[in-house]
Design a protein around this motif. Structure first.
Motif, PDB file in Angstrom:
ATOM      1  N   ARG A   3       0.951  -1.300   0.093  1.00  0.00           N
ATOM      2  CA  ARG A   3       0.337   0.246  -0.242  1.00  0.00           C
ATOM      3  C   ARG A   3       0.842   0.881   0.295  1.00  0.00           C
ATOM      4  O   ARG A   3       0.815   1.919  -1.092  1.00  0.00           O
ATOM      5  CB  ARG A   3      -1.043   0.135   0.786  1.00  0.00           C
ATOM      6  CG  ARG A   3      -1.394   1.090   1.384  1.00  0.00           C
ATOM      7  CD  ARG A   3      -2.852   0.725   2.178  1.00  0.00           C
ATOM      8  NE  ARG A   3      -3.556   0.069   2.355  1.00  0.00           N
ATOM      9  CZ  ARG A   3      -4.269  -1.171   3.297  1.00  0.00           C
ATOM     10  NH1 ARG A   3      -3.905  -0.274   4.806  1.00  0.00           N
ATOM     11  NH2 ARG A   3      -4.830  -2.071   3.013  1.00  0.00           N
ATOM     12  N   LEU A   4       1.785   1.255   0.437  1.00  0.00           N
ATOM     13  CA  LEU A   4       3.216   2.450   0.603  1.00  0.00           C
ATOM     14  C   LEU A   4       3.788   2.648  -0.793  1.00  0.00           C
ATOM     15  O   LEU A   4       3.824   3.097  -0.891  1.00  0.00           O
ATOM     16  CB  LEU A   4       4.298   2.184   1.793  1.00  0.00           C
ATOM     17  CG  LEU A   4       4.942   3.152   1.865  1.00  0.00           C
ATOM     18  CD1 LEU A   4       4.831   4.561   2.748  1.00  0.00           C
ATOM     19  CD2 LEU A   4       6.092   2.320   3.850  1.00  0.00           C
ATOM     20  N   ALA A   5       4.346   1.125  -0.837  1.00  0.00           N
ATOM     21  CA  ALA A   5       4.713   1.852  -2.275  1.00  0.00           C
ATOM     22  C   ALA A   5       3.682   1.805  -3.384  1.00  0.00           C
ATOM     23  O   ALA A   5       4.133   2.905  -4.144  1.00  0.00           O
ATOM     24  CB  ALA A   5       4.821   0.533  -2.881  1.00  0.00           C
ATOM     25  N   CYS A   6       2.506   1.589  -3.246  1.00  0.00           N
ATOM     26  CA  CYS A   6       1.505   2.399  -4.376  1.00  0.00           C
ATOM     27  C   CYS A   6       1.201   3.775  -3.936  1.00  0.00           C
ATOM     28  O   CYS A   6       0.971   4.454  -5.387  1.00  0.00           O
ATOM     29  CB  CYS A   6      -0.224   1.641  -4.266  1.00  0.00           C
ATOM     30  SG  CYS A   6      -1.432   1.916  -5.186  1.00  0.00           S
ATOM     31  N   ILE A   7       1.290   4.082  -3.111  1.00  0.00           N
ATOM     32  CA  ILE A   7       0.916   5.028  -2.666  1.00  0.00           C
ATOM     33  C   ILE A   7       2.642   6.134  -3.196  1.00  0.00           C
ATOM     34  O   ILE A   7       1.913   7.546  -3.405  1.00  0.00           O
ATOM     35  CB  ILE A   7       1.032   5.689  -0.959  1.00  0.00           C
ATOM     36  CG1 ILE A   7      -0.415   5.125  -0.629  1.00  0.00           C
ATOM     37  CG2 ILE A   7       0.923   7.107  -0.836  1.00  0.00           C
ATOM     38  CD1 ILE A   7      -0.597   4.823   0.646  1.00  0.00           C
ATOM     39  N   VAL A   8       3.169   6.167  -2.574  1.00  0.00           N
ATOM     40  CA  VAL A   8       4.982   6.858  -3.263  1.00  0.00           C
ATOM     41  C   VAL A   8       4.673   6.593  -5.325  1.00  0.00           C
ATOM     42  O   VAL A   8       4.701   7.465  -5.547  1.00  0.00           O
ATOM     43  CB  VAL A   8       5.697   5.728  -3.015  1.00  0.00           C
ATOM     44  CG1 VAL A   8       7.096   7.005  -3.100  1.00  0.00           C
ATOM     45  CG2 VAL A   8       5.603   6.070  -1.150  1.00  0.00           C
ATOM     46  N   ILE A  66       9.355  -3.645 -11.863  1.00  0.00           N
ATOM     47  CA  ILE A  66      10.195  -3.344 -13.298  1.00  0.00           C
ATOM     48  C   ILE A  66       9.069  -2.112 -14.490  1.00  0.00           C
ATOM     49  O   ILE A  66       9.960  -1.492 -15.026  1.00  0.00           O
ATOM     50  CB  ILE A  66      10.082  -4.991 -14.237  1.00  0.00           C
ATOM     51  CG1 ILE A  66      11.224  -5.419 -13.140  1.00  0.00           C
ATOM     52  CG2 ILE A  66      10.791  -4.822 -15.474  1.00  0.00           C
ATOM     53  CD1 ILE A  66      11.033  -6.753 -13.843  1.00  0.00           C
ATOM     54  N   ILE A  67       8.331  -2.715 -14.428  1.00  0.00           N
ATOM     55  CA  ILE A  67       7.633  -1.487 -15.298  1.00  0.00           C
ATOM     56  C   ILE A  67       7.697  -0.338 -15.370  1.00  0.00           C
ATOM     57  O   ILE A  67       7.639   0.794 -15.594  1.00  0.00           O
ATOM     58  CB  ILE A  67       6.100  -2.015 -15.795  1.00  0.00           C
ATOM     59  CG1 ILE A  67       5.706  -2.756 -16.369  1.00  0.00           C
ATOM     60  CG2 ILE A  67       4.558  -0.924 -16.077  1.00  0.00           C
ATOM     61  CD1 ILE A  67       4.400  -3.695 -15.913  1.00  0.00           C
ATOM     62  N   ILE A  68       7.495   0.565 -13.944  1.00  0.00           N
ATOM     63  CA  ILE A  68       7.636   1.352 -13.363  1.00  0.00           C
ATOM     64  C   ILE A  68       9.295   1.832 -13.407  1.00  0.00           C
ATOM     65  O   ILE A  68       9.438   3.409 -13.691  1.00  0.00           O
ATOM     66  CB  ILE A  68       7.523   1.321 -11.915  1.00  0.00           C
ATOM     67  CG1 ILE A  68       5.728   1.571 -11.427  1.00  0.00           C
ATOM     68  CG2 ILE A  68       8.170   3.052 -11.050  1.00  0.00           C
ATOM     69  CD1 ILE A  68       5.416   1.266  -9.960  1.00  0.00           C
ATOM     70  N   LEU A  69       9.786   1.100 -13.057  1.00  0.00           N
ATOM     71  CA  LEU A  69      11.083   1.255 -13.490  1.00  0.00           C
ATOM     72  C   LEU A  69      11.942   1.984 -15.013  1.00  0.00           C
ATOM     73  O   LEU A  69      12.204   2.982 -15.321  1.00  0.00           O
ATOM     74  CB  LEU A  69      12.009  -0.066 -13.150  1.00  0.00           C
ATOM     75  CG  LEU A  69      13.928   0.947 -13.728  1.00  0.00           C
ATOM     76  CD1 LEU A  69      14.425   1.716 -12.430  1.00  0.00           C
ATOM     77  CD2 LEU A  69      14.569  -0.701 -12.641  1.00  0.00           C
ATOM     78  N   PHE A  96      11.296   5.397  -7.744  1.00  0.00           N
ATOM     79  CA  PHE A  96      12.512   4.419  -7.297  1.00  0.00           C
ATOM     80  C   PHE A  96      12.569   3.954  -5.857  1.00  0.00           C
ATOM     81  O   PHE A  96      12.603   2.295  -5.448  1.00  0.00           O
ATOM     82  CB  PHE A  96      13.791   5.207  -7.615  1.00  0.00           C
ATOM     83  CG  PHE A  96      14.820   4.949  -8.641  1.00  0.00           C
ATOM     84  CD1 PHE A  96      14.734   4.850  -9.291  1.00  0.00           C
ATOM     85  CD2 PHE A  96      15.582   5.721  -8.929  1.00  0.00           C
ATOM     86  CE1 PHE A  96      14.958   4.678 -10.571  1.00  0.00           C
ATOM     87  CE2 PHE A  96      15.904   6.146  -9.827  1.00  0.00           C
ATOM     88  CZ  PHE A  96      16.163   5.712 -11.257  1.00  0.00           C
ATOM     89  N   VAL A  97      11.824   4.940  -5.034  1.00  0.00           N
ATOM     90  CA  VAL A  97      11.532   3.915  -4.143  1.00  0.00           C
ATOM     91  C   VAL A  97      10.231   3.378  -3.637  1.00  0.00           C
ATOM     92  O   VAL A  97      10.752   2.370  -3.545  1.00  0.00           O
ATOM     93  CB  VAL A  97      11.271   5.308  -3.172  1.00  0.00           C
ATOM     94  CG1 VAL A  97      10.630   5.164  -1.766  1.00  0.00           C
ATOM     95  CG2 VAL A  97      12.295   5.988  -2.518  1.00  0.00           C
TER      96      VAL A  97
END
Length: 111
Positions: A3-8, A66-69, A96-97
């Motif tokens: 959830r934190l990764a999605c928010i960031v 990978i897609i986000i990077l 990156f975070v």
């Protein structure tokens, strides 16, 4: 963590889209930049797709990372081709975070 990764990731995406829009507002009507409008649209699309990929974190976190990077690199390169004086790079640490949080959560229980 997901959830934190999605928010960031969504925060980075909103920053990237706002910076792409501001670049279009600043130099979109200038004739000198008319041949590079495609690069601005690619950067905007990359930021938009990065936000969409943030929702993929819940199902496939490694693939989403990978897609986000990849979209981050495409967006940064194309925004620098379009207009260098923008704050688009401000979204890169968020993405990156998000990628680090995606990969670090793999193998852990969902409970």
């Amino acid at each position: 963590m997901r959830r934190l990764a999605c928010i960031v990731g969504l925060a980075g995406s909103s920053i990237g889209m706002l910076c792409a829009i501001s670049a279009f507002v600043m130099v979109g009507g200038d004739i000198a930049y008319s041949s590079r409008h495609w690069a601005g649209w690619v950067a905007f699309g990359a930021a938009l797709l990065t936000g969409a990929a943030a929702f993929l974190i819940f199902a496939r976190p490694v693939a989403a990372g990978i897609i986000i990077l990849v979209l981050t690199l495409i967006g940064v390169l194309s925004m620098n081709l379009f207009y260098i004086n923008t704050l688009y790079l401000l979204a890169v640490p968020f993405w990156f975070v998000c990628c680090i949080l995606c990969v670090s959560d793999v193998g852990k229980s969902r409970l």
